[in-house]
Design a protein around this motif. Structure first.
Motif, PDB file in Angstrom:
ATOM      1  N   MET A   1     -17.230  46.485  20.015  1.00  0.00           N
ATOM      2  CA  MET A   1     -18.230  46.135  19.020  1.00  0.00           C
ATOM      3  C   MET A   1     -19.284  45.232  19.650  1.00  0.00           C
ATOM      4  N   GLN A   2     -20.528  45.452  19.263  1.00  0.00           N
ATOM      5  CA  GLN A   2     -21.652  44.642  19.732  1.00  0.00           C
ATOM      6  C   GLN A   2     -22.390  44.086  18.515  1.00  0.00           C
ATOM      7  N   ILE A   3     -22.824  42.832  18.606  1.00  0.00           N
ATOM      8  CA  ILE A   3     -23.695  42.259  17.576  1.00  0.00           C
ATOM      9  C   ILE A   3     -25.068  42.114  18.199  1.00  0.00           C
ATOM     10  N   ARG A   4     -26.072  42.648  17.508  1.00  0.00           N
ATOM     11  CA  ARG A   4     -27.452  42.604  17.998  1.00  0.00           C
ATOM     12  C   ARG A   4     -28.395  42.376  16.826  1.00  0.00           C
ATOM     13  N   THR A   5     -29.659  42.092  17.153  1.00  0.00           N
ATOM     14  CA  THR A   5     -30.638  41.899  16.084  1.00  0.00           C
ATOM     15  C   THR A   5     -30.885  43.219  15.359  1.00  0.00           C
ATOM     16  N   MET A   6     -31.117  43.107  14.081  1.00  0.00           N
ATOM     17  CA  MET A   6     -31.389  44.263  13.244  1.00  0.00           C
ATOM     18  C   MET A   6     -32.824  44.734  13.485  1.00  0.00           C
ATOM     19  N   GLN A   7     -32.990  46.026  13.530  1.00  0.00           N
ATOM     20  CA  GLN A   7     -34.311  46.645  13.659  1.00  0.00           C
ATOM     21  C   GLN A   7     -34.550  47.494  12.415  1.00  0.00           C
ATOM     22  N   ILE A   8     -35.790  47.791  12.100  1.00  0.00           N
ATOM     23  CA  ILE A   8     -36.082  48.613  10.921  1.00  0.00           C
ATOM     24  C   ILE A   8     -35.442  49.992  11.056  1.00  0.00           C
ATOM     25  N   GLU A   9     -35.222  50.444  12.267  1.00  0.00           N
ATOM     26  CA  GLU A   9     -34.559  51.742  12.468  1.00  0.00           C
ATOM     27  C   GLU A   9     -33.107  51.725  11.969  1.00  0.00           C
ATOM     28  N   ASP A  10     -32.550  50.553  11.775  1.00  0.00           N
ATOM     29  CA  ASP A  10     -31.189  50.416  11.243  1.00  0.00           C
ATOM     30  C   ASP A  10     -31.151  50.498   9.722  1.00  0.00           C
ATOM     31  N   TYR A  11     -32.315  50.550   9.075  1.00  0.00           N
ATOM     32  CA  TYR A  11     -32.374  50.405   7.620  1.00  0.00           C
ATOM     33  C   TYR A  11     -31.453  51.381   6.887  1.00  0.00           C
ATOM     34  N   ASP A  12     -31.552  52.670   7.165  1.00  0.00           N
ATOM     35  CA  ASP A  12     -30.758  53.645   6.404  1.00  0.00           C
ATOM     36  C   ASP A  12     -29.267  53.351   6.504  1.00  0.00           C
ATOM     37  N   ALA A  13     -28.799  53.048   7.713  1.00  0.00           N
ATOM     38  CA  ALA A  13     -27.380  52.747   7.909  1.00  0.00           C
ATOM     39  C   ALA A  13     -26.986  51.445   7.212  1.00  0.00           C
ATOM     40  N   VAL A  14     -27.842  50.435   7.280  1.00  0.00           N
ATOM     41  CA  VAL A  14     -27.544  49.149   6.642  1.00  0.00           C
ATOM     42  C   VAL A  14     -27.549  49.292   5.121  1.00  0.00           C
TER      43      VAL A  14
END
Length: 146
Positions: A1-14
């Protein structure tokens, strides 16, 4: 598992993650793609996702007014809860907030959300009995409680 900054491309999954978790208080304005994009632009270092391979399995949305950081949404995929992922997200968010010079964090949890309140208590967040939370919507919103 990796923790990274959220990007707008992550929106649908989030957003799908948020909807999969019970007791999330979402709405169609703040939690829309454009609302989250605006939030990420203002808070590029403090919103994080936990990713395993290519799947988002956790997320924490944290913003700051320059004085205090506010946690808005924290979620871990239901099948991955109770594995320490939420705690790791909170610890990473604390470090990100401290890095930008913020010394206090706050959040709001629904009173009915027993598991959420227990989680935050374990993270060291105490309940404030001396405050009354007030809200004013400046435009019509549709709530999407999960």
């Amino acid at each position: 598992m990796q923790i990274r900054t959220m990007q707008i491309e992550d929106y649908d999954a989030v957003f799908a993650l948020w909807k999969s978790c019970s007791d999330m208080g979402l709405n169609d304005v703040d939690d829309s793609r454009s609302g989250i994009e605006r939030f990420l632009q203002r808070n590029p270092e403090t919103c994080l996702v936990a990713v395993e391979e290519t799947a988002v399995i956790g997320a924490i949305l944290v913003g700051s007014d320059g004085r205090r950081a506010y946690i808005y949404h924290t979620a871990v995929a239901p099948e991955r809860q109770k594995q320490g992922i939420g705690s790791q997200l909170v610890q990473a968010a604390k470090k990100a907030v401290q890095k930008i010079g913020i010394a206090k964090m706050a959040l709001v949890v629904f009173s009915r959300n027993q598991s959420g309140n227990a989680f935050w208590e374990k993270q060291g967040f105490s309940a404030r009995e001396d405050l009354t939370y007030r809200n004013l919507a400046l435009q019509e919103m549709t709530r999407m409680d999960t």
